[in-house]
Write an enzyme that holds these catalytic residues in place. Structure first.
Site, PDB file in Angstrom:
ATOM      1  N   ILE A  30       0.739  -1.163  -0.070  1.00  0.00           N
ATOM      2  CA  ILE A  30      -0.268  -0.090  -0.077  1.00  0.00           C
ATOM      3  C   ILE A  30       0.792   1.374  -0.091  1.00  0.00           C
ATOM      4  O   ILE A  30       0.451   2.417  -0.408  1.00  0.00           O
ATOM      5  CB  ILE A  30      -0.909   0.041   1.319  1.00  0.00           C
ATOM      6  CG1 ILE A  30      -2.295   0.670   1.064  1.00  0.00           C
ATOM      7  CG2 ILE A  30      -0.378   0.405   2.425  1.00  0.00           C
ATOM      8  CD1 ILE A  30      -3.289   0.606   2.031  1.00  0.00           C
ATOM      9  N   GLU A  88       6.918  -4.326  10.696  1.00  0.00           N
ATOM     10  CA  GLU A  88       5.779  -3.598  11.234  1.00  0.00           C
ATOM     11  C   GLU A  88       4.487  -4.431  11.239  1.00  0.00           C
ATOM     12  O   GLU A  88       3.662  -4.348  12.075  1.00  0.00           O
ATOM     13  CB  GLU A  88       5.451  -2.869   9.790  1.00  0.00           C
ATOM     14  CG  GLU A  88       4.463  -1.942   9.960  1.00  0.00           C
ATOM     15  CD  GLU A  88       4.071  -0.928   8.687  1.00  0.00           C
ATOM     16  OE1 GLU A  88       3.082  -1.066   8.279  1.00  0.00           O
ATOM     17  OE2 GLU A  88       5.250  -0.424   7.938  1.00  0.00           O
ATOM     18  N   HIS A  93       6.346 -12.062   5.364  1.00  0.00           N
ATOM     19  CA  HIS A  93       6.045 -11.644   3.933  1.00  0.00           C
ATOM     20  C   HIS A  93       7.325 -11.399   3.376  1.00  0.00           C
ATOM     21  O   HIS A  93       8.481 -10.951   3.833  1.00  0.00           O
ATOM     22  CB  HIS A  93       5.153 -10.312   3.949  1.00  0.00           C
ATOM     23  CG  HIS A  93       5.534  -9.290   4.793  1.00  0.00           C
ATOM     24  ND1 HIS A  93       5.347  -9.350   6.153  1.00  0.00           N
ATOM     25  CD2 HIS A  93       6.140  -8.226   4.571  1.00  0.00           C
ATOM     26  CE1 HIS A  93       5.799  -8.272   6.827  1.00  0.00           C
ATOM     27  NE2 HIS A  93       6.237  -7.501   5.891  1.00  0.00           N
ATOM     28  N   HIS A  95       8.908  -8.992   0.386  1.00  0.00           N
ATOM     29  CA  HIS A  95       8.751  -7.766  -0.598  1.00  0.00           C
ATOM     30  C   HIS A  95       9.352  -8.199  -1.829  1.00  0.00           C
ATOM     31  O   HIS A  95      10.595  -8.457  -1.805  1.00  0.00           O
ATOM     32  CB  HIS A  95       9.448  -6.585   0.040  1.00  0.00           C
ATOM     33  CG  HIS A  95       8.922  -6.225   1.482  1.00  0.00           C
ATOM     34  ND1 HIS A  95       8.187  -4.762   1.263  1.00  0.00           N
ATOM     35  CD2 HIS A  95       8.964  -6.290   2.519  1.00  0.00           C
ATOM     36  CE1 HIS A  95       7.838  -4.644   2.869  1.00  0.00           C
ATOM     37  NE2 HIS A  95       8.478  -5.630   3.376  1.00  0.00           N
TER      38      HIS A  95
HETATM   39  P1  AMP Z   1       7.552  -4.696   7.233  1.00  0.00           P
HETATM   40  O1  AMP Z   1       6.671  -5.592   8.355  1.00  0.00           O
HETATM   41  O2  AMP Z   1       8.411  -3.983   7.870  1.00  0.00           O
HETATM   42  O3  AMP Z   1       7.984  -5.485   6.218  1.00  0.00           O
HETATM   43  O4  AMP Z   1       6.440  -3.746   6.522  1.00  0.00           O
HETATM   44  C1  AMP Z   1       5.281  -4.007   6.292  1.00  0.00           C
HETATM   45  C2  AMP Z   1       4.741  -3.572   4.846  1.00  0.00           C
HETATM   46  O5  AMP Z   1       3.534  -3.879   4.660  1.00  0.00           O
HETATM   47  C3  AMP Z   1       5.037  -2.193   4.601  1.00  0.00           C
HETATM   48  O6  AMP Z   1       6.041  -1.897   3.453  1.00  0.00           O
HETATM   49  C4  AMP Z   1       3.633  -1.642   4.422  1.00  0.00           C
HETATM   50  O7  AMP Z   1       3.547  -0.601   3.563  1.00  0.00           O
HETATM   51  C5  AMP Z   1       2.799  -2.805   4.068  1.00  0.00           C
HETATM   52  N1  AMP Z   1       1.291  -2.829   4.512  1.00  0.00           N
HETATM   53  C6  AMP Z   1       0.948  -2.723   5.783  1.00  0.00           C
HETATM   54  N2  AMP Z   1      -0.549  -2.879   5.572  1.00  0.00           N
HETATM   55  C7  AMP Z   1      -0.655  -2.804   4.059  1.00  0.00           C
HETATM   56  C8  AMP Z   1      -2.254  -3.211   3.631  1.00  0.00           C
HETATM   57  N3  AMP Z   1      -3.154  -3.064   4.288  1.00  0.00           N
HETATM   58  N4  AMP Z   1      -2.011  -3.276   2.162  1.00  0.00           N
HETATM   59  C9  AMP Z   1      -0.825  -3.604   1.648  1.00  0.00           C
HETATM   60  N5  AMP Z   1       0.283  -3.476   2.361  1.00  0.00           N
HETATM   61  C10 AMP Z   1       0.446  -2.997   3.705  1.00  0.00           C
END
Ligand code: AMP
Length: 131
Positions: A30, A88, A93, A95
């Site tokens: 997002i 976060e 996941h 990337h």
């Molecule tokens: P990290 O956990 O540090 O790898 O970061 C979490 C990633 O998930 C970040 O890049 C956010 O922009 C992404 N993110 C969080 N919520 C959403 C969502 N609802 N839809 C898509 N991406 C998300």
């Protein structure tokens, strides 16, 4: 309580879906750092990617590879970069980021400005190229 990513898989929270099979799900980040920035997740809820069983982790990477091939086909880039942080969202996941230079994978700076319509357009392109 389900993670935000499980709620996305369940359709409770909207996303720009790119690909899905029985075990994995891919959707656009997002807050992308580059055009086509995609997240690949296992449907099984596990916080830390290296807590996944080896066979599942292997299949997850194979799924990510198919998504990356689709990204390469439709997003101008040199290759697809791979990153795992998980600081976060506590749901494993990967990337997948189409890149042409190292700085395209910089997570600490300004994120891209992209509209929902543009995200929908990019997701549709990748989805169409996914085999
Ligand atoms: P990290 O956990 O540090 O790898 O970061 C979490 C990633 O998930 C970040 O890049 C956010 O922009 C992404 N993110 C969080 N919520 C959403 C969502 N609802 N839809 C898509 N991406 C998300």
């Amino acid at each position: 309580m389900a993670t935000i990513f499980s709620r996305i898989v369940a359709g409770e929270i909207p996303c720009h879906k790119v690909a899905e099979d029985e075990e994995f799900f891919a959707f656009l980040d997002i807050n992308p750092v580059a055009k086509g920035h995609t997240l690949v997740i296992p449907k099984q809820e596990t916080d830390y990617i290296f807590d996944l069983e080896d066979p599942l982790l292997g299949r997850m990477m194979a799924f990510a590879k198919r998504v990356a091939r689709a990204q390469e086909a439709v997003i101008p880039c040199k290759r697809v970069g791979v990153a795992v942080m998980g600081l976060e969202v506590p749901h494993a996941h990967i990337h997948l980021i189409p890149i042409t230079k190292e700085s395209d994978m910089y997570f600490g700076g300004e994120k891209m400005t992209i509209t929902q319509d543009e995200l929908a357009e990019v997701a549709a392109l990748i989805r169409k190229a996914y085999k």
